[in-house]
Design an enzyme around this catalytic site. Structure first.
Site, PDB file in Angstrom:
ATOM      1  CG  ASP A   8      99.498  34.102 -27.728  1.00  0.00           C
ATOM      2  OD1 ASP A   8      98.427  33.698 -27.652  1.00  0.00           O
ATOM      3  OD2 ASP A   8     100.479  33.473 -27.203  1.00  0.00           O
ATOM      4  CB  CYS A  65      98.397  33.889 -24.045  1.00  0.00           C
ATOM      5  SG  CYS A  65      98.861  33.657 -22.197  1.00  0.00           S
ATOM      6  CB  THR A  67      98.195  28.782 -19.805  1.00  0.00           C
ATOM      7  OG1 THR A  67      99.320  29.890 -20.153  1.00  0.00           O
ATOM      8  CG2 THR A  67      98.644  27.601 -20.521  1.00  0.00           C
ATOM      9  CG  HIS A  98      86.651  39.893  -2.577  1.00  0.00           C
ATOM     10  ND1 HIS A  98      86.599  38.691  -1.768  1.00  0.00           N
ATOM     11  CD2 HIS A  98      85.202  40.428  -2.508  1.00  0.00           C
ATOM     12  CE1 HIS A  98      85.555  38.614  -1.321  1.00  0.00           C
ATOM     13  NE2 HIS A  98      84.917  39.488  -1.680  1.00  0.00           N
ATOM     14  CG  HIS A 133      87.285  43.779  -0.490  1.00  0.00           C
ATOM     15  ND1 HIS A 133      88.122  42.594  -0.315  1.00  0.00           N
ATOM     16  CD2 HIS A 133      85.786  43.592  -0.527  1.00  0.00           C
ATOM     17  CE1 HIS A 133      87.254  41.634   0.226  1.00  0.00           C
ATOM     18  NE2 HIS A 133      86.254  42.224   0.067  1.00  0.00           N
TER      19      HIS A 133
HETATM   20  C1  RB5 Z   1     102.227  29.893 -27.109  1.00  0.00           C
HETATM   21  O1  RB5 Z   1     102.518  28.745 -27.564  1.00  0.00           O
HETATM   22  C2  RB5 Z   1     102.038  29.655 -25.373  1.00  0.00           C
HETATM   23  O2  RB5 Z   1     103.356  29.708 -24.876  1.00  0.00           O
HETATM   24  C3  RB5 Z   1     101.466  31.198 -25.052  1.00  0.00           C
HETATM   25  O3  RB5 Z   1     100.311  31.407 -25.517  1.00  0.00           O
HETATM   26  C4  RB5 Z   1     101.039  31.108 -23.698  1.00  0.00           C
HETATM   27  O4  RB5 Z   1     100.310  29.972 -23.142  1.00  0.00           O
HETATM   28  C5  RB5 Z   1     102.055  31.506 -22.770  1.00  0.00           C
HETATM   29  O5  RB5 Z   1     101.769  31.457 -21.338  1.00  0.00           O
END
Ligand code: RB5
Length: 151
Positions: A8, A65, A67, A98, A133
């Site tokens: 994203d 993304c 996080t 694994h 595994h």
């Molecule tokens: C976008 O602001 C953020 O929510 C997205 O990149 C991500 O971290 C979602 O899990």
């Protein structure tokens, strides 16, 4: 190998760096976007990459993304996908050895460019350990099949 990549807006900068790295490492890349810094919804891009890996169109996938959490949730909805969120090197290595992870997920707002590239390099180059595994991976597939049949 063919690697499907997607992000994203929060993962766009790191995605561009990773595409360059994959080319240097002589891998083929399918880039599923996003292509601009405009705010977008991560499920739209996670779906495309996960579908490519799930169907066998791509051997591996990389999703980014902010996080890495949202992309992980999306990718692991798809059959045959084992997506691993790895924001450090040890997990990246273990996810291949694994778990035979076929999608790497990164948090573009958590890790810097150099660490991100090092994680990708490690994850791409590390093989599955097999042995004990394999049975565990088969159990994951059996769970997937059972859930699918219940629908
Ligand atoms: C976008 O602001 C953020 O929510 C997205 O990149 C991500 O971290 C979602 O899990």
């Amino acid at each position: 190998m063919l690697v499907a990549v997607g992000s994203d807006h929060a993962g766009l900068d790191l995605k561009q760096e990773i595409i360059k790295l994959l080319a240097e490492l002589k891998h083929d890349v399918s880039d599923y976007g996003t292509d601009t810094p405009l705010s977008v919804d991560y499920p739209d891009f996670g779906e495309k990459v996960a579908e490519a890996v799930s169907s066998g169109k791509a051997e591996r996938g990389i999703l980014i993304c902010g996080t890495g959490i949202g992309m992980s949730i999306v990718a692991n909805k798809f059959p045959n996908v084992r997506a691993a969120l790895c924001n450090e090197l040890f997990s990246a290595k273990m996810s291949r050895m694994h778990n035979d992870a076929n999608i790497l997920v990164l948090g573009g707002r958590i890790i810097g460019r150099d660490l991100g590239k090092e994680i990708v390099r490690t994850w791409i180059d590390t093989g599955f350990e097999n042995a004990r595994h394999t049975d565990r991976i088969k159990k994951i597939s059996a769970i997937e099949k059972k859930i699918h049949e219940q629908k």
